[in-house]
Scaffold this active site. Structure first.
Site, PDB file in Angstrom:
ATOM      1  N   HIS A 277       0.801  -1.218   0.000  1.00  0.00           N
ATOM      2  CA  HIS A 277       0.000   0.000   0.000  1.00  0.00           C
ATOM      3  C   HIS A 277       0.831   1.262   0.000  1.00  0.00           C
ATOM      4  CE1 HIS A 277       0.995  -1.397   4.024  1.00  0.00           C
ATOM      5  NE2 HIS A 277       1.137  -0.136   4.319  1.00  0.00           N
ATOM      6  N   CYS A 278       2.135   1.189   0.278  1.00  0.00           N
ATOM      7  CA  CYS A 278       2.946   2.388   0.481  1.00  0.00           C
ATOM      8  C   CYS A 278       4.077   2.550  -0.521  1.00  0.00           C
ATOM      9  CB  CYS A 278       3.536   2.392   1.903  1.00  0.00           C
ATOM     10  SG  CYS A 278       2.345   2.733   3.200  1.00  0.00           S
ATOM     11  N   ILE A 279       5.009   1.624  -0.539  1.00  0.00           N
ATOM     12  CA  ILE A 279       6.264   1.850  -1.268  1.00  0.00           C
ATOM     13  C   ILE A 279       6.047   2.041  -2.769  1.00  0.00           C
ATOM     14  CG2 ILE A 279       8.572   0.959  -1.724  1.00  0.00           C
ATOM     15  CD1 ILE A 279       8.457  -0.442   0.948  1.00  0.00           C
ATOM     16  N   VAL A 281       3.390   3.227  -4.094  1.00  0.00           N
ATOM     17  CA  VAL A 281       2.397   4.285  -4.284  1.00  0.00           C
ATOM     18  C   VAL A 281       2.906   5.657  -3.842  1.00  0.00           C
ATOM     19  CG1 VAL A 281       0.086   5.067  -3.597  1.00  0.00           C
ATOM     20  CG2 VAL A 281       0.507   2.630  -4.049  1.00  0.00           C
ATOM     21  N   ASP A 282       3.493   5.726  -2.651  1.00  0.00           N
ATOM     22  CA  ASP A 282       3.810   7.023  -2.056  1.00  0.00           C
ATOM     23  C   ASP A 282       4.752   7.884  -2.890  1.00  0.00           C
ATOM     24  OD1 ASP A 282       2.204   6.031  -0.132  1.00  0.00           O
ATOM     25  OD2 ASP A 282       3.644   6.103   1.502  1.00  0.00           O
TER      26      ASP A 282
END
Length: 439
Positions: A277-279, A281-282
């Site tokens: 969910h993070c790497i 996307v962010d």
């Protein structure tokens, strides 16, 4: 601090406040349970009726929380409710937004969930309340998007005086047990200093350390730096893996040797691609923001290019292995579908990209993942296969894509012919009947 803020501050530090949490996923649900166990009365809001129904039946849908843990936590909370409605906002002292902020099909930030949540909560009186945003956004979003949305429906309220707005990024690492909400420092940045102080009062009841930054924008940038740092370093080591393969060098040996240096080096490990969910996307949130300013980040673009090309590299290696072994019409078994070990989350999982590429090449495959029972690939449903000697012996090549700890590697390696290990999962296997290829 004005009297109304002083009252809110006191309610928060004495844990006499009611808190509503919008979004009951891997961030919102653990946060709700933790705050409830601290003594707050809590309401969880989610538009997903299935999630709400499961929670009302004490059934968890998050791999890090068992049904027993969920029930035990709920039983310790004095006042807890789960709903698909926003009515609890009216009587809440703090509202925490934990909704998804994914990328859309064009790889641009999809902020529709957070805008919708803000529009819904802004229909209620926000006087003397704290609103905290934990969902990842681009730098400036809290001030430029969320605040105006609130003010539009509450024109008589002044931020920092009549209500408080902060950004406090989640720092959750699913699948591991050591770092948690209590011992992980919490970043808080408000629209005003008053907002920051009120946000600190809330999170200070839950976290051992709260780190104040100068603004919501600074807190947003902190989150993006953390994960862009990881993405770019993973991109670097993935490129080193590709280079090492061309030079017939074991990249895993190189990383292990390099990390013996006590200064100036931090180990990162290659893999079949980025997931979660993070790497993945962010960094795109930051890149997108820069594009609106007619600028760019060359590091982000380059790391994205490398990381997102890794599934293609894996499939090219697979085809090369079969060519060298003179195997036609191969049967492939993919071990692990989740984006990381010991979770059921498949968001942005490179395993799905690998499966899609294999499907496009008409290469037959099956998969096993004890935490993901089925998956749809290009309209076709694939179900997780039970691992037994018959499945393994009828497999030409197994691909270790996610190294769940539940796997019995000794049994697996002794019943297979060939294995392509993209995670160095077999590093501790002493003897193997199968021939092992590494990333």
């Amino acid at each position: 601090m004005k009297e109304k803020n002083a009252k809110l501050y006191q309610k928060l530090i004495t844990k006499n406040a009611h808190i509503s949490i919008i979004g009951l996923g891997y961030v919102g649900l653990p946060l709700l349970l933790a705050l409830g166990k601290e003594g707050f009365s809590v309401t969880g809001i989610d538009i997903d009726n299935e999630k709400v129904g499961k929670l009302k039946q004490n059934t968890s849908y998050i791999s890090d929380i068992s049904n027993k843990e969920l029930l035990d936590a709920i039983n310790t909370i004095q006042n807890v409710d789960f709903t698909n409605k926003y009515d609890s906002i009216e009587n809440s002292d703090a509202i925490i937004i934990c909704v998804p902020t994914p990328l859309n099909k064009t790889k641009d930030p999809d902020i529709s969930y957070i805008i919708n949540a803000t529009e819904q909560l802004a229909k209620y009186s926000l006087k003397s309340k704290l609103i905290s945003v934990e969902s990842t956004v681009y730098p400036g979003a809290t001030e430029e998007l969320i605040l105006p949305t609130i003010i539009k429906q509450n024109p008589n309220l002044t931020v920092g005086n009549d209500f408080n707005l902060v950004f406090s990024p989640e720092r959750v690492d699913p699948g591991q047990n050591y770092w948690n909400l209590k011992n992980t420092p919490k970043i808080v940045g408000g629209i005003t200093k008053n907002c920051t102080d009120i946000g600190t009062a809330l999170y200070g009841t839950l976290c051992n350390e709260v780190v104040q930054v100068s603004s919501a924008r600074a807190a947003e940038m902190t989150k993006l730096l953390e994960n862009t740092f990881r993405a770019t370093n993973i991109g670097l080591v993935n490129e080193m893996a590709i280079i090492s393969q061309k030079l017939d060098i074991d990249i895993w040996e190189i990383v292990e040797a390099a990390k013996t240096k006590p200064f100036g080096f931090m180990p990162f490990y290659p893999g079949p691609g980025l997931g979660g969910h993070c790497i993945p996307v962010d960094p795109r949130y930051l890149d997108w923001k820069l594009e609106t300013l007619n600028s760019e980040s060359k590091f982000i673009k380059l790391s994205e290019e490398i990381n997102f090309s890794m599934p293609n590299f894996v499939v090219s290696r697979i085809k090369n292995i079969f060519e060298n072994l003179n195997i036609t019409n191969p049967k492939i078994l993919i071990l692990g579908l989740a984006y990381k070990p010991n979770v059921s989350d498949i968001r942005e999982s490179p395993s799905i990209d690998i499966m899609t590429l294999l499907n496009e090449e008409n290469i037959k495959f099956q998969y096993n993942d004890p935490m993901v029972k089925s998956i749809e690939i290009e309209g076709q449903i694939f179900k997780s296969q039970n691992i037994d000697s018959e499945l393994l012996k009828n497999t030409d090549l197994a691909i270790i894509s996610t190294d769940h700890s539940i796997y019995n590697w000794e049994y697996i390696t002794n019943n297979l012919k060939y294995i392509f290990d993209t995670r160095n999962a077999l590093r501790n296997v002493k003897k193997s009947k199968a021939k092992i290829f590494k990333l």
